[in-house]
Motif scaffolding. Structure first.
Motif, mmCIF file in Angstrom:
data_model
loop_
_atom_site.group_PDB
_atom_site.id
_atom_site.type_symbol
_atom_site.label_atom_id
_atom_site.label_comp_id
_atom_site.label_asym_id
_atom_site.label_seq_id
_atom_site.Cartn_x
_atom_site.Cartn_y
_atom_site.Cartn_z
ATOM 1 N N LEU A 187 -6.188 1.191 4.466
ATOM 2 C CA LEU A 187 -7.158 2.100 5.480
ATOM 3 C C LEU A 187 -6.554 1.136 6.791
ATOM 4 O O LEU A 187 -6.987 0.065 6.906
ATOM 5 C CB LEU A 187 -8.471 1.946 5.148
ATOM 6 C CG LEU A 187 -9.425 2.164 6.495
ATOM 7 C CD1 LEU A 187 -9.079 3.938 6.823
ATOM 8 C CD2 LEU A 187 -10.944 2.181 5.802
ATOM 9 N N PHE A 188 -6.211 2.158 7.826
ATOM 10 C CA PHE A 188 -5.995 1.798 9.012
ATOM 11 C C PHE A 188 -7.122 2.342 10.016
ATOM 12 O O PHE A 188 -7.305 3.646 10.018
ATOM 13 C CB PHE A 188 -4.557 2.139 9.631
ATOM 14 C CG PHE A 188 -4.623 1.913 11.024
ATOM 15 C CD1 PHE A 188 -5.153 0.929 11.774
ATOM 16 C CD2 PHE A 188 -3.557 2.779 11.802
ATOM 17 C CE1 PHE A 188 -5.295 0.972 13.413
ATOM 18 C CE2 PHE A 188 -3.667 2.686 13.132
ATOM 19 C CZ PHE A 188 -4.296 1.984 13.716
ATOM 20 N N ASP B 266 -10.811 12.387 11.363
ATOM 21 C CA ASP B 266 -11.056 12.118 12.473
ATOM 22 C C ASP B 266 -12.542 12.126 13.140
ATOM 23 O O ASP B 266 -13.302 12.928 12.990
ATOM 24 C CB ASP B 266 -10.917 13.472 13.375
ATOM 25 C CG ASP B 266 -9.132 13.631 13.346
ATOM 26 O OD1 ASP B 266 -8.365 12.606 13.110
ATOM 27 O OD2 ASP B 266 -8.785 14.916 13.646
ATOM 28 N N LEU B 267 -12.739 10.838 13.198
ATOM 29 C CA LEU B 267 -14.240 10.196 13.482
ATOM 30 C C LEU B 267 -14.588 10.619 14.962
ATOM 31 O O LEU B 267 -13.799 10.164 15.563
ATOM 32 C CB LEU B 267 -14.617 8.958 13.138
ATOM 33 C CG LEU B 267 -14.826 8.494 11.798
ATOM 34 C CD1 LEU B 267 -13.576 8.907 10.777
ATOM 35 C CD2 LEU B 267 -14.929 7.087 11.391
ATOM 36 N N LYS B 268 -15.805 11.381 15.133
ATOM 37 C CA LYS B 268 -16.179 11.458 16.728
ATOM 38 C C LYS B 268 -16.467 10.707 17.506
ATOM 39 O O LYS B 268 -16.198 10.290 18.662
ATOM 40 C CB LYS B 268 -17.397 12.596 16.610
ATOM 41 C CG LYS B 268 -16.891 14.007 15.962
ATOM 42 C CD LYS B 268 -18.131 14.813 16.059
ATOM 43 C CE LYS B 268 -17.975 16.326 15.313
ATOM 44 N NZ LYS B 268 -18.794 17.295 15.526
ATOM 45 N N THR B 269 -17.137 9.508 16.833
ATOM 46 C CA THR B 269 -17.705 8.327 17.780
ATOM 47 C C THR B 269 -17.172 7.072 17.160
ATOM 48 O O THR B 269 -17.325 5.976 17.977
ATOM 49 C CB THR B 269 -19.013 8.566 17.763
ATOM 50 O OG1 THR B 269 -19.907 8.275 16.499
ATOM 51 C CG2 THR B 269 -19.632 9.363 18.235
ATOM 52 N N CYS C 268 0.820 -1.225 -0.027
ATOM 53 C CA CYS C 268 -0.053 -0.039 -0.124
ATOM 54 C C CYS C 268 0.721 1.227 -0.024
ATOM 55 O O CYS C 268 1.847 1.289 0.721
ATOM 56 C CB CYS C 268 -0.962 -0.089 1.171
ATOM 57 S SG CYS C 268 -2.187 -1.395 1.257
ATOM 58 N N LYS C 269 0.564 2.279 -0.587
ATOM 59 C CA LYS C 269 1.196 3.740 -1.092
ATOM 60 C C LYS C 269 0.329 4.899 -0.206
ATOM 61 O O LYS C 269 0.984 5.714 0.077
ATOM 62 C CB LYS C 269 1.524 3.809 -2.471
ATOM 63 C CG LYS C 269 2.592 2.598 -3.083
ATOM 64 C CD LYS C 269 3.790 2.662 -2.318
ATOM 65 C CE LYS C 269 4.498 1.665 -3.115
ATOM 66 N NZ LYS C 269 6.079 1.387 -2.415
ATOM 67 N N ARG C 270 -0.958 4.613 -0.537
ATOM 68 C CA ARG C 270 -1.696 5.640 -0.271
ATOM 69 C C ARG C 270 -2.726 5.274 1.206
ATOM 70 O O ARG C 270 -3.637 4.403 0.550
ATOM 71 C CB ARG C 270 -2.589 6.260 -1.249
ATOM 72 C CG ARG C 270 -1.761 7.258 -2.173
ATOM 73 C CD ARG C 270 -2.577 8.024 -3.234
ATOM 74 N NE ARG C 270 -3.875 8.534 -2.810
ATOM 75 C CZ ARG C 270 -3.861 9.996 -2.387
ATOM 76 N NH1 ARG C 270 -2.855 10.627 -2.545
ATOM 77 N NH2 ARG C 270 -5.242 10.421 -2.128
ATOM 78 N N ILE C 271 -2.295 5.350 2.251
ATOM 79 C CA ILE C 271 -3.137 4.717 3.308
ATOM 80 C C ILE C 271 -3.672 5.619 4.050
ATOM 81 O O ILE C 271 -3.194 6.709 4.549
ATOM 82 C CB ILE C 271 -2.027 4.188 4.434
ATOM 83 C CG1 ILE C 271 -1.182 2.768 3.460
ATOM 84 C CG2 ILE C 271 -2.838 3.435 5.450
ATOM 85 C CD1 ILE C 271 -0.007 2.288 4.394
ATOM 86 N N ALA C 272 -5.225 5.310 4.328
ATOM 87 C CA ALA C 272 -5.968 6.325 4.928
ATOM 88 C C ALA C 272 -6.139 5.970 6.411
ATOM 89 O O ALA C 272 -5.573 4.784 6.816
ATOM 90 C CB ALA C 272 -7.344 6.356 4.332
ATOM 91 N N HIS C 273 -6.359 6.794 7.414
ATOM 92 C CA HIS C 273 -6.705 6.613 8.838
ATOM 93 C C HIS C 273 -8.013 7.067 9.343
ATOM 94 O O HIS C 273 -8.407 8.416 9.143
ATOM 95 C CB HIS C 273 -5.386 7.309 9.473
ATOM 96 C CG HIS C 273 -5.570 6.840 10.913
ATOM 97 N ND1 HIS C 273 -5.889 5.613 11.528
ATOM 98 C CD2 HIS C 273 -5.261 7.638 12.020
ATOM 99 C CE1 HIS C 273 -5.733 5.596 12.845
ATOM 100 N NE2 HIS C 273 -5.345 6.850 13.170
#
Length: 351
Positions: A249-250, A223-226, A183-188
């Motif tokens: 995606l992590f 940044d997910l709130k819940t 993976c090269k473009r990893i979301a979080h």
């Protein structure tokens, strides 16, 4: 229907023609009362339906054999496992457990704290709610030498026992796993950043990218709130609509990660070929979703057991509640089909 009168030690004393103090000592197996008398009193108490008044005892002693638990949401698998660990240890020691949930609302947490304080709990185990930034409402416990154990979600500044995992290293390893899969473009999915667990997992994610010379792209960090299922779905749609969607995606929990799998599949995205996903906690849902979700183990039951043990140790040693002790437990990466992109079948956990 008229309520039946509660049987008291005075009723037992009248029935057996002995003093109330003799009844009290016999019910507590005091050595000053003969075994024969003790057996007779205890049998009569049972026959008449006598129940000991533990609340009255706690008022006299300013202490009860009860551990309070303050958690965010009882329906989260991690939380229910944590509670199980607390109860297993507490019951073996003759302690009861009172559970309160805040539903991640600060005001609820403050109210729950007052209710548990008024119940004169012997100790308090706390996993902070999402909205909680100030823990002043817990000072009433330490002011009365009632020990507090923070577990998992802990405050930055509050002397106490803490039972945690190494969230930074776990976040780093989860991200490194995706990098190892190409993976090269990893979301979080990062969660509320004022909470240590999500802040440290994000730092691990960022450092893994930097160490592997991969670009840190702000549009890939949400940044997910819940960290709910609904938020995970909305965040996944946002990512997939980018001109350059992520290939990894992590997620800082399994709930949002499972939501990401299902949302991506609905849009025709192949998991893991086009989007490799790893979550956090190893919730039961992780192994039943298709494809099965790679995740980070979270030793919830053990954390609960250790937390309860700290309360019991504190009570037996008469320690000052103003302590600062950290117990840090290990985690491991559980590799499943959602993230295995390269031909490494020996790494794949059976599901």
């Amino acid at each position: 229907m008229k309520k039946k009168k509660e049987v008291t030690i005075y009723d037992l004393a009248k029935e057996l023609k002995v003093s109330p103090s003799t009844i009290s000592r016999a019910l507590n197996n005091h050595k000053s009362i003969s075994q024969k008398t003790t057996r007779e009193i205890q049998k009569t108490a049972k026959d008449l339906g006598y129940r000991p008044n533990s609340l009255a005892a706690s008022l006299r002693n300013n202490k009860s054999k009860t551990i309070g638990i303050m958690i965010s949401r009882i329906n989260r698998p991690f939380v229910s496992s944590l509670i199980s660990g607390v109860e297993n240890t507490a019951r073996k020691a003759g302690y009861n457990v009172i559970i309160s949930q805040s539903n991640d609302k600060y005001e609820n947490e403050v109210s729950n704290a007052k209710a548990l304080y008024d119940s004169r709990v012997s100790g308090l185990i706390v996993s902070l709610g999402m909205e909680t930034k100030n823990v002043h409402h817990l000072k009433q416990f330490t002011d009365q030498n009632v020990p507090i154990v923070f577990v998992d979600r802990v405050p930055d500044e509050f002397n106490s026992y803490r039972v945690i995992i190494d969230n930074y290293t776990a976040g780093y390893k989860a991200t490194q796993h995706l990098i190892d899969q190409g993976c090269k473009r990893i979301a979080h999915f990062a969660g509320a950043q004022h909470l240590n667990v999500y802040n440290l997992r994000k730092k691990g994610y960022l450092d893994a990218l930097r160490k592997n010379n991969l670009e840190v792209t702000e549009e890939l960090i949400l940044d997910l709130k819940t960290m709910s299922f609904e938020e995970g779905s909305d965040a996944t749609k946002t990512l997939l609509n980018l001109p350059q969607p992520p290939d990894g995606l992590f997620s800082s929990n399994d709930t949002a990660a499972v939501s990401a799998i299902l949302t991506a599949k609905e849009k025709g995205i192949k998991i893991p070929e086009e989007l490799a996903i790893i979550g956090f906690n190893d919730d039961p849902m992780a192994s039943v979703v298709e494809p099965a979700l790679s995740t980070v183990s979270h030793p919830a039951v053990k954390m609960g057991e250790i937390s309860a043990q700290r309360i019991l140790e504190h009570s037996s040693k008469k320690m000052d509640s103003d302590v600062s002790e950290i117990t840090m437990l290990d985690t491991e990466i559980i590799m499943r089909s959602s993230s295995i992109k390269v031909n490494t079948p020996h790494l794949l956990e059976a599901t």
